[in-house]
Design a protein around this motif. Structure first.
Motif, PDB file in Angstrom:
ATOM      1  N   GLY A  18      38.995  41.266  37.811  1.00  0.00           N
ATOM      2  CA  GLY A  18      37.581  41.162  38.315  1.00  0.00           C
ATOM      3  C   GLY A  18      36.935  39.807  38.266  1.00  0.00           C
ATOM      4  O   GLY A  18      35.890  39.627  38.436  1.00  0.00           O
ATOM      5  N   CYS A  19      37.790  38.873  37.905  1.00  0.00           N
ATOM      6  CA  CYS A  19      37.132  37.436  37.912  1.00  0.00           C
ATOM      7  C   CYS A  19      37.551  36.838  39.484  1.00  0.00           C
ATOM      8  O   CYS A  19      38.636  36.353  39.577  1.00  0.00           O
ATOM      9  CB  CYS A  19      37.512  36.782  36.803  1.00  0.00           C
ATOM     10  SG  CYS A  19      36.847  35.084  36.753  1.00  0.00           S
ATOM     11  N   PRO A  20      36.618  36.589  40.193  1.00  0.00           N
ATOM     12  CA  PRO A  20      37.045  36.038  41.459  1.00  0.00           C
ATOM     13  C   PRO A  20      37.399  34.629  41.228  1.00  0.00           C
ATOM     14  O   PRO A  20      38.252  34.095  42.035  1.00  0.00           O
ATOM     15  CB  PRO A  20      35.671  36.263  42.324  1.00  0.00           C
ATOM     16  CG  PRO A  20      34.735  36.386  41.512  1.00  0.00           C
ATOM     17  CD  PRO A  20      35.050  36.850  40.198  1.00  0.00           C
ATOM     18  N   ARG A  21      36.906  33.998  40.337  1.00  0.00           N
ATOM     19  CA  ARG A  21      37.196  32.472  40.146  1.00  0.00           C
ATOM     20  C   ARG A  21      38.882  32.553  39.836  1.00  0.00           C
ATOM     21  O   ARG A  21      39.178  31.424  40.051  1.00  0.00           O
ATOM     22  CB  ARG A  21      36.170  31.794  39.266  1.00  0.00           C
ATOM     23  CG  ARG A  21      36.601  30.459  39.032  1.00  0.00           C
ATOM     24  CD  ARG A  21      36.033  29.769  40.281  1.00  0.00           C
ATOM     25  NE  ARG A  21      36.286  27.900  39.916  1.00  0.00           N
ATOM     26  CZ  ARG A  21      36.488  26.975  40.595  1.00  0.00           C
ATOM     27  NH1 ARG A  21      36.922  27.428  41.840  1.00  0.00           N
ATOM     28  NH2 ARG A  21      36.763  25.941  40.200  1.00  0.00           N
ATOM     29  N   CYS A  22      39.254  33.057  38.760  1.00  0.00           N
ATOM     30  CA  CYS A  22      40.399  33.227  38.183  1.00  0.00           C
ATOM     31  C   CYS A  22      41.420  33.570  39.492  1.00  0.00           C
ATOM     32  O   CYS A  22      42.365  32.811  39.566  1.00  0.00           O
ATOM     33  CB  CYS A  22      40.991  34.203  37.314  1.00  0.00           C
ATOM     34  SG  CYS A  22      40.177  34.115  35.632  1.00  0.00           S
ATOM     35  N   THR A  23      41.020  34.492  40.288  1.00  0.00           N
ATOM     36  CA  THR A  23      42.108  34.768  41.590  1.00  0.00           C
ATOM     37  C   THR A  23      42.002  33.409  42.283  1.00  0.00           C
ATOM     38  O   THR A  23      43.098  33.107  42.979  1.00  0.00           O
ATOM     39  CB  THR A  23      41.359  36.214  42.229  1.00  0.00           C
ATOM     40  OG1 THR A  23      41.360  37.186  41.259  1.00  0.00           O
ATOM     41  CG2 THR A  23      42.381  36.413  43.499  1.00  0.00           C
ATOM     42  N   ALA A  24      41.016  32.942  42.848  1.00  0.00           N
ATOM     43  CA  ALA A  24      40.854  31.743  43.821  1.00  0.00           C
ATOM     44  C   ALA A  24      41.986  30.638  43.078  1.00  0.00           C
ATOM     45  O   ALA A  24      42.423  30.023  43.918  1.00  0.00           O
ATOM     46  CB  ALA A  24      39.419  31.324  43.889  1.00  0.00           C
ATOM     47  N   LEU A  25      41.694  30.376  41.820  1.00  0.00           N
ATOM     48  CA  LEU A  25      42.220  29.196  41.216  1.00  0.00           C
ATOM     49  C   LEU A  25      44.062  29.508  41.294  1.00  0.00           C
ATOM     50  O   LEU A  25      44.669  28.593  41.523  1.00  0.00           O
ATOM     51  CB  LEU A  25      41.612  28.926  39.796  1.00  0.00           C
ATOM     52  CG  LEU A  25      40.461  28.274  39.851  1.00  0.00           C
ATOM     53  CD1 LEU A  25      39.832  28.277  38.480  1.00  0.00           C
ATOM     54  CD2 LEU A  25      40.337  27.118  40.371  1.00  0.00           C
ATOM     55  N   ASP A  26      44.216  30.662  40.762  1.00  0.00           N
ATOM     56  CA  ASP A  26      45.512  31.180  40.783  1.00  0.00           C
ATOM     57  C   ASP A  26      46.170  31.054  42.183  1.00  0.00           C
ATOM     58  O   ASP A  26      47.192  30.576  42.436  1.00  0.00           O
ATOM     59  CB  ASP A  26      45.828  32.577  40.235  1.00  0.00           C
ATOM     60  CG  ASP A  26      47.205  32.653  39.903  1.00  0.00           C
ATOM     61  OD1 ASP A  26      47.967  31.873  39.326  1.00  0.00           O
ATOM     62  OD2 ASP A  26      47.723  33.907  40.293  1.00  0.00           O
ATOM     63  N   THR A  27      45.449  31.469  43.213  1.00  0.00           N
ATOM     64  CA  THR A  27      45.930  31.331  44.789  1.00  0.00           C
ATOM     65  C   THR A  27      46.216  29.950  45.013  1.00  0.00           C
ATOM     66  O   THR A  27      47.269  29.445  45.745  1.00  0.00           O
ATOM     67  CB  THR A  27      44.802  31.963  45.506  1.00  0.00           C
ATOM     68  OG1 THR A  27      44.716  33.487  45.239  1.00  0.00           O
ATOM     69  CG2 THR A  27      45.180  31.982  46.986  1.00  0.00           C
ATOM     70  N   ALA A  28      45.150  29.002  44.666  1.00  0.00           N
ATOM     71  CA  ALA A  28      45.353  27.529  44.958  1.00  0.00           C
ATOM     72  C   ALA A  28      46.479  27.025  44.277  1.00  0.00           C
ATOM     73  O   ALA A  28      47.467  26.162  44.893  1.00  0.00           O
ATOM     74  CB  ALA A  28      43.917  26.998  44.614  1.00  0.00           C
TER      75      ALA A  28
END
Length: 62
Positions: free
Chosen positions: A15-25
């Motif tokens: 549920g944390c969009p920042r975690c997801t975005a950073l992991d994707t990067a």
């Protein structure tokens, strides 16, 4: 303030969009062998996890 939890694994918090975005990067940078961008993402992940989730990622985390 509660003491931070320490871990050697990075798992994006549900549920944390920042975690997801950073992991994707980080994954994208690793896949394209862009070590500079991968390092940048890892630094941002480490700061985010400590500041937002109270989790300290130990040296050598994966």
């Amino acid at each position: 303030m509660a003491e931070a939890v320490t871990t050697r694994r990075f798992t994006p918090k549900a549920g944390c969009p920042r975690c997801t975005a950073l992991d994707t990067a980080r994954r994208r940078a690793r896949a394209t062998h862009d070590r500079s961008a991968e390092t940048d993402a890892r630094v941002l992940i480490k700061k985010h996890m400590r500041g937002e989730h109270g989790t300290v990622l130990e040296a050598g985390w994966t």
